[in-house]
Design a protein around this motif. Structure first.
Motif, PDB file in Angstrom:
ATOM      1  N   VAL A 137       0.837  -1.193   0.000  1.00  0.00           N
ATOM      2  CA  VAL A 137       0.000   0.000   0.000  1.00  0.00           C
ATOM      3  C   VAL A 137       0.874   1.245   0.000  1.00  0.00           C
ATOM      4  O   VAL A 137       0.586   2.236  -0.689  1.00  0.00           O
ATOM      5  CB  VAL A 137      -0.939  -0.006   1.221  1.00  0.00           C
ATOM      6  CG1 VAL A 137      -1.688   1.324   1.331  1.00  0.00           C
ATOM      7  CG2 VAL A 137      -1.923  -1.164   1.134  1.00  0.00           C
ATOM      8  N   GLU A 138       1.964   1.198   0.745  1.00  0.00           N
ATOM      9  CA  GLU A 138       2.858   2.343   0.838  1.00  0.00           C
ATOM     10  C   GLU A 138       3.482   2.683  -0.512  1.00  0.00           C
ATOM     11  O   GLU A 138       3.621   3.865  -0.868  1.00  0.00           O
ATOM     12  CB  GLU A 138       3.958   2.082   1.866  1.00  0.00           C
ATOM     13  CG  GLU A 138       3.476   1.991   3.300  1.00  0.00           C
ATOM     14  CD  GLU A 138       2.761   0.683   3.612  1.00  0.00           C
ATOM     15  OE1 GLU A 138       2.039   0.645   4.637  1.00  0.00           O
ATOM     16  OE2 GLU A 138       2.916  -0.293   2.846  1.00  0.00           O
ATOM     17  N   GLU A 139       3.844   1.667  -1.269  1.00  0.00           N
ATOM     18  CA  GLU A 139       4.428   1.905  -2.592  1.00  0.00           C
ATOM     19  C   GLU A 139       3.408   2.546  -3.521  1.00  0.00           C
ATOM     20  O   GLU A 139       3.724   3.476  -4.266  1.00  0.00           O
ATOM     21  CB  GLU A 139       4.939   0.589  -3.181  1.00  0.00           C
ATOM     22  CG  GLU A 139       5.680   0.755  -4.492  1.00  0.00           C
ATOM     23  CD  GLU A 139       6.265  -0.558  -5.012  1.00  0.00           C
ATOM     24  OE1 GLU A 139       7.083  -0.497  -5.956  1.00  0.00           O
ATOM     25  OE2 GLU A 139       5.910  -1.632  -4.470  1.00  0.00           O
ATOM     26  N   ALA A 140       2.180   2.052  -3.467  1.00  0.00           N
ATOM     27  CA  ALA A 140       1.126   2.610  -4.306  1.00  0.00           C
ATOM     28  C   ALA A 140       0.803   4.042  -3.892  1.00  0.00           C
ATOM     29  O   ALA A 140       0.605   4.919  -4.741  1.00  0.00           O
ATOM     30  CB  ALA A 140      -0.126   1.746  -4.223  1.00  0.00           C
ATOM     31  N   GLN A 141       0.776   4.297  -2.596  1.00  0.00           N
ATOM     32  CA  GLN A 141       0.476   5.644  -2.109  1.00  0.00           C
ATOM     33  C   GLN A 141       1.554   6.646  -2.520  1.00  0.00           C
ATOM     34  O   GLN A 141       1.247   7.803  -2.839  1.00  0.00           O
ATOM     35  CB  GLN A 141       0.299   5.626  -0.597  1.00  0.00           C
ATOM     36  CG  GLN A 141      -0.999   4.976  -0.146  1.00  0.00           C
ATOM     37  CD  GLN A 141      -1.115   4.892   1.360  1.00  0.00           C
ATOM     38  OE1 GLN A 141      -0.115   4.856   2.085  1.00  0.00           O
ATOM     39  NE2 GLN A 141      -2.343   4.843   1.847  1.00  0.00           N
ATOM     40  N   ALA A 142       2.789   6.216  -2.532  1.00  0.00           N
ATOM     41  CA  ALA A 142       3.868   7.096  -2.974  1.00  0.00           C
ATOM     42  C   ALA A 142       3.674   7.482  -4.441  1.00  0.00           C
ATOM     43  O   ALA A 142       3.909   8.628  -4.833  1.00  0.00           O
ATOM     44  CB  ALA A 142       5.220   6.413  -2.771  1.00  0.00           C
ATOM     45  N   PHE A 143       3.232   6.522  -5.239  1.00  0.00           N
ATOM     46  CA  PHE A 143       2.996   6.785  -6.663  1.00  0.00           C
ATOM     47  C   PHE A 143       1.851   7.767  -6.862  1.00  0.00           C
ATOM     48  O   PHE A 143       1.965   8.718  -7.640  1.00  0.00           O
ATOM     49  CB  PHE A 143       2.709   5.463  -7.385  1.00  0.00           C
ATOM     50  CG  PHE A 143       2.384   5.611  -8.843  1.00  0.00           C
ATOM     51  CD1 PHE A 143       3.376   5.903  -9.766  1.00  0.00           C
ATOM     52  CD2 PHE A 143       1.078   5.457  -9.302  1.00  0.00           C
ATOM     53  CE1 PHE A 143       3.082   6.037 -11.122  1.00  0.00           C
ATOM     54  CE2 PHE A 143       0.774   5.591 -10.640  1.00  0.00           C
ATOM     55  CZ  PHE A 143       1.777   5.883 -11.554  1.00  0.00           C
ATOM     56  N   VAL A 144       0.746   7.555  -6.163  1.00  0.00           N
ATOM     57  CA  VAL A 144      -0.411   8.429  -6.374  1.00  0.00           C
ATOM     58  C   VAL A 144      -0.158   9.836  -5.842  1.00  0.00           C
ATOM     59  O   VAL A 144      -0.672  10.812  -6.397  1.00  0.00           O
ATOM     60  CB  VAL A 144      -1.695   7.836  -5.745  1.00  0.00           C
ATOM     61  CG1 VAL A 144      -2.035   6.497  -6.384  1.00  0.00           C
ATOM     62  CG2 VAL A 144      -1.578   7.698  -4.240  1.00  0.00           C
ATOM     63  N   GLN A 145       0.643   9.952  -4.791  1.00  0.00           N
ATOM     64  CA  GLN A 145       0.981  11.284  -4.298  1.00  0.00           C
ATOM     65  C   GLN A 145       1.839  12.039  -5.313  1.00  0.00           C
ATOM     66  O   GLN A 145       1.648  13.239  -5.532  1.00  0.00           O
ATOM     67  CB  GLN A 145       1.704  11.171  -2.957  1.00  0.00           C
ATOM     68  CG  GLN A 145       0.785  10.767  -1.819  1.00  0.00           C
ATOM     69  CD  GLN A 145       1.528  10.513  -0.523  1.00  0.00           C
ATOM     70  OE1 GLN A 145       2.735  10.742  -0.428  1.00  0.00           O
ATOM     71  NE2 GLN A 145       0.817  10.034   0.489  1.00  0.00           N
ATOM     72  N   ARG A 146       2.748  11.315  -5.930  1.00  0.00           N
ATOM     73  CA  ARG A 146       3.606  11.927  -6.946  1.00  0.00           C
ATOM     74  C   ARG A 146       2.803  12.343  -8.178  1.00  0.00           C
ATOM     75  O   ARG A 146       3.040  13.401  -8.761  1.00  0.00           O
ATOM     76  CB  ARG A 146       4.709  10.949  -7.341  1.00  0.00           C
ATOM     77  CG  ARG A 146       5.704  11.535  -8.340  1.00  0.00           C
ATOM     78  CD  ARG A 146       6.864  10.594  -8.575  1.00  0.00           C
ATOM     79  NE  ARG A 146       6.489   9.415  -9.335  1.00  0.00           N
ATOM     80  CZ  ARG A 146       6.459   8.184  -8.845  1.00  0.00           C
ATOM     81  NH1 ARG A 146       6.763   7.951  -7.572  1.00  0.00           N
ATOM     82  NH2 ARG A 146       6.115   7.161  -9.606  1.00  0.00           N
ATOM     83  N   GLU A 147       1.843  11.502  -8.567  1.00  0.00           N
ATOM     84  CA  GLU A 147       1.082  11.753  -9.789  1.00  0.00           C
ATOM     85  C   GLU A 147      -0.245  12.470  -9.534  1.00  0.00           C
ATOM     86  O   GLU A 147      -0.984  12.739 -10.475  1.00  0.00           O
ATOM     87  CB  GLU A 147       0.807  10.419 -10.498  1.00  0.00           C
ATOM     88  CG  GLU A 147       2.058   9.684 -10.960  1.00  0.00           C
ATOM     89  CD  GLU A 147       2.801  10.416 -12.066  1.00  0.00           C
ATOM     90  OE1 GLU A 147       2.181  11.296 -12.719  1.00  0.00           O
ATOM     91  OE2 GLU A 147       3.989  10.120 -12.276  1.00  0.00           O
ATOM     92  N   ARG A 148      -0.550  12.736  -8.267  1.00  0.00           N
ATOM     93  CA  ARG A 148      -1.776  13.456  -7.894  1.00  0.00           C
ATOM     94  C   ARG A 148      -3.019  12.705  -8.354  1.00  0.00           C
ATOM     95  O   ARG A 148      -3.894  13.244  -9.057  1.00  0.00           O
ATOM     96  CB  ARG A 148      -1.754  14.878  -8.455  1.00  0.00           C
ATOM     97  CG  ARG A 148      -0.573  15.702  -7.970  1.00  0.00           C
ATOM     98  CD  ARG A 148      -0.503  17.039  -8.687  1.00  0.00           C
ATOM     99  NE  ARG A 148      -1.627  17.873  -8.326  1.00  0.00           N
ATOM    100  CZ  ARG A 148      -1.623  18.751  -7.318  1.00  0.00           C
ATOM    101  NH1 ARG A 148      -0.536  18.895  -6.581  1.00  0.00           N
ATOM    102  NH2 ARG A 148      -2.683  19.483  -7.053  1.00  0.00           N
ATOM    103  N   LEU A 149      -3.130  11.452  -7.927  1.00  0.00           N
ATOM    104  CA  LEU A 149      -4.259  10.599  -8.276  1.00  0.00           C
ATOM    105  C   LEU A 149      -5.056  10.239  -7.025  1.00  0.00           C
ATOM    106  O   LEU A 149      -4.572  10.372  -5.908  1.00  0.00           O
ATOM    107  CB  LEU A 149      -3.775   9.299  -8.929  1.00  0.00           C
ATOM    108  CG  LEU A 149      -2.742   9.383 -10.047  1.00  0.00           C
ATOM    109  CD1 LEU A 149      -2.305   7.994 -10.468  1.00  0.00           C
ATOM    110  CD2 LEU A 149      -3.298  10.162 -11.235  1.00  0.00           C
ATOM    111  N   PHE A 150      -6.262   9.753  -7.234  1.00  0.00           N
ATOM    112  CA  PHE A 150      -6.988   9.082  -6.168  1.00  0.00           C
ATOM    113  C   PHE A 150      -6.480   7.641  -6.098  1.00  0.00           C
ATOM    114  O   PHE A 150      -5.902   7.120  -7.060  1.00  0.00           O
ATOM    115  CB  PHE A 150      -8.489   9.103  -6.438  1.00  0.00           C
ATOM    116  CG  PHE A 150      -9.090  10.482  -6.411  1.00  0.00           C
ATOM    117  CD1 PHE A 150      -9.441  11.082  -5.213  1.00  0.00           C
ATOM    118  CD2 PHE A 150      -9.292  11.186  -7.592  1.00  0.00           C
ATOM    119  CE1 PHE A 150      -9.994  12.352  -5.185  1.00  0.00           C
ATOM    120  CE2 PHE A 150      -9.834  12.457  -7.576  1.00  0.00           C
ATOM    121  CZ  PHE A 150     -10.190  13.043  -6.360  1.00  0.00           C
TER     122      PHE A 150
END
Length: 218
Positions: A137-150
């Motif tokens: 989950v942490e890896e996915a959250q880092a990606f969405v924060q970088r790309e500004r996604l839900f």
């Protein structure tokens, strides 16, 4: 532009599901649209779609959800369907890290074919298989924060968060439309107007993809 209404809804939004083959896009669609799941579902060929109507902020929203094939040989076909989308769910399989790695490529392709106002959610599907998880989950959250996604993890098998994912996306689209956060002339967050024919063989017909509130004809 006004359109003849043939159903009782306020808005009709097009949502596309993209991601690698086998991540569960078809079952996410069928679970949300029909509350069905198939362990023997086959890879989508070309594009399929289903609809479902829900209430959002006291408005009746009809979602037209498109399931795009993930196989490379169909990508030239599916590119034509990005245009006119109001939102996209970029789906990966939490047990296959390569599908998460490829989400960046899918996101890049999506952004090359859509408006800047597109609502995008990263969806980690097959969360019921957490015991063999390959993407944290942490890896996915880092990606969405970088790309500004839900972001949301789902399971089409046991229905976890499927309703929540689609409802959140549709709610966000409605907020964009109702708040008139539109970039450029005529660049409405895209939705297919009530009663309008969908032309599958066109890439640039803005009359087919413009976001409008449903009204009576003329």
């Amino acid at each position: 532009m006004a359109y003849m209404a043939d159903e009782d809804y306020d808005y009709l939004f097009k949502v596309v599901l993209i991601g690698d083959s086998g991540v569960g896009k078809t079952n996410l669609l069928s679970r949300f649209a029909r509350n069905e799941f198939s362990l023997e579902s086959k890879s989508t060929v070309g594009v399929e779609f289903a609809t479902r109507t829900i209430h959002v902020d006291n408005k009746l929203i009809k979602a037209q959800i498109w399931d795009t094939a993930g196989q490379e040989r169909y990508r030239a076909i599916t590119n034509a369907y990005y245009r006119g989308s109001a939102a996209a769910l970029v789906v990966y399989d939490v047990t296959r890290h390569v599908t998460f790695e490829n989400a960046e490529r899918w996101l890049r392709e999506l952004r090359n074919h859509t408006d800047a106002n597109l609502v995008v959610m990263l969806v980690g599907n097959k969360a019921d298989l957490g015991h063999i998880r390959a993407v944290s989950v942490e890896e996915a959250q880092a990606f969405v924060q970088r790309e500004r996604l839900f972001f949301m993890e789902t399971s089409a098998l046991d229905s976890t968060n499927v309703e929540n994912a689609f409802t959140r996306v549709l709610t966000q689209i409605h907020h964009v439309v109702s708040n008139k956060k539109v970039l450029g002339v005529g660049a409405d967050p895209a939705a297919l107007p009530g009663g309008q024919t969908i032309k599958l063989n066109t890439e640039d017909d803005d009359d087919d993809v413009r976001a409008v509130k449903k009204t009576s004809c003329c």
